[in-house]
Scaffold this motif. Structure first.
Motif, PDB file in Angstrom:
ATOM      1  N   THR A 117       0.819  -1.215   0.000  1.00 37.86           N
ATOM      2  CA  THR A 117       0.000   0.000   0.000  1.00 37.86           C
ATOM      3  C   THR A 117       0.858   1.272   0.000  1.00 37.86           C
ATOM      4  OG1 THR A 117      -0.093   0.102   2.398  1.00 37.86           O
ATOM      5  CG2 THR A 117      -1.839  -1.157   1.290  1.00 37.86           C
ATOM      6  N   ILE A 172      -0.256  -7.120   9.875  1.00 34.13           N
ATOM      7  CA  ILE A 172      -1.637  -7.599   9.950  1.00 34.13           C
ATOM      8  C   ILE A 172      -1.666  -8.791  10.907  1.00 34.13           C
ATOM      9  CG2 ILE A 172      -3.596  -8.453   8.608  1.00 34.13           C
ATOM     10  CD1 ILE A 172      -1.826  -7.142   6.163  1.00 34.13           C
ATOM     11  N   TYR A 190      -6.212  -5.651   6.612  1.00 36.28           N
ATOM     12  CA  TYR A 190      -6.062  -5.415   5.178  1.00 36.28           C
ATOM     13  C   TYR A 190      -6.176  -6.743   4.428  1.00 36.28           C
ATOM     14  CZ  TYR A 190      -3.946  -3.973   0.766  1.00 36.28           C
ATOM     15  OH  TYR A 190      -3.701  -3.722  -0.568  1.00 36.28           O
ATOM     16  N   HIS A 191      -7.146  -6.858   3.549  1.00 35.13           N
ATOM     17  CA  HIS A 191      -7.403  -8.055   2.748  1.00 35.13           C
ATOM     18  C   HIS A 191      -7.686  -9.299   3.586  1.00 35.13           C
ATOM     19  CE1 HIS A 191      -7.147  -7.014  -1.452  1.00 35.13           C
ATOM     20  NE2 HIS A 191      -6.155  -6.190  -1.173  1.00 35.13           N
ATOM     21  N   LYS A 240     -12.497  -8.721   8.446  1.00 35.18           N
ATOM     22  CA  LYS A 240     -12.436  -7.474   9.219  1.00 35.18           C
ATOM     23  C   LYS A 240     -12.797  -7.654  10.691  1.00 35.18           C
ATOM     24  CE  LYS A 240     -11.543  -5.426   5.351  1.00 35.18           C
ATOM     25  NZ  LYS A 240     -10.244  -5.670   4.812  1.00 35.18           N
ATOM     26  N   THR A 250      -4.998  -4.357  11.330  1.00 34.75           N
ATOM     27  CA  THR A 250      -3.800  -3.853  10.659  1.00 34.75           C
ATOM     28  C   THR A 250      -3.175  -2.776  11.530  1.00 34.75           C
ATOM     29  OG1 THR A 250      -4.700  -4.291   8.464  1.00 34.75           O
ATOM     30  CG2 THR A 250      -2.913  -2.691   8.595  1.00 34.75           C
ATOM     31  N   HIS A 265      -0.531   0.317  11.647  1.00 34.82           N
ATOM     32  CA  HIS A 265       0.090   1.288  10.752  1.00 34.82           C
ATOM     33  C   HIS A 265       1.244   1.974  11.489  1.00 34.82           C
ATOM     34  CE1 HIS A 265      -3.201   1.167   7.753  1.00 34.82           C
ATOM     35  NE2 HIS A 265      -3.910   0.825   8.813  1.00 34.82           N
TER      36      HIS A 265
END
Length: 127
Positions: free
Chosen positions: A47, A53, A75-76, A79, A84, A86
């Motif tokens: 990204t 993740i 992410y992918h 959910k 995830t 960051h």
């Protein structure tokens, strides 16, 4: 944690966990950490930012997402069951290590007892 430091911290902790292995089933853009063939952590910078993740209990995932801007849905991934992390926010090394450990223990807890490299109920607890 800044940039790659997030992934380095998470990788360092994953490498300490019994039975953990790094794989690349989707090529070099993804680091996939597994225990007995089951994924507990993924890392990518696909990204444009280095992401970590992790698996999380649904109630914990929801609470973490509400409490930290740097934690979003997986992410992918599903959910509800994945988060995830960051970089460049308020997450510290201790929290990252704890979240990696918790993800690992969630996966280990679903393995047959004979395949569990540690007891998820007692791993990491002082006696």
């Amino acid at each position: 944690m800044r940039g790659r430091t997030l992934q380095q911290c998470a990788t360092g902790r994953a490498e300490e966990l019994p039975g953990a292995e790094l794989t690349h089933p989707s090529g070099e853009g993804w680091d996939v950490f597994k225990v007995h063939g089951k994924v507990f952590m993924l890392q990518t910078d696909i990204t444009g930012e280095p992401l970590v993740i992790l698996k999380a209990a649904p109630s914990d995932a929801r609470t973490l997402r509400e409490a930290y801007e740097d934690i979003t849905p997986g992410y992918h991934m599903n959910k509800q069951h994945w988060i995830t992390l960051h970089p460049d926010g308020d997450l510290d090394a201790g929290m990252v290590k704890d979240l990696v450990t918790e993800s690992y223990l969630l996966v280990v807890g679903n393995l047959p007892k004979k395949q569990q490299p540690v007891s998820p109920a007692t791993f990491g607890r002082q006696s």
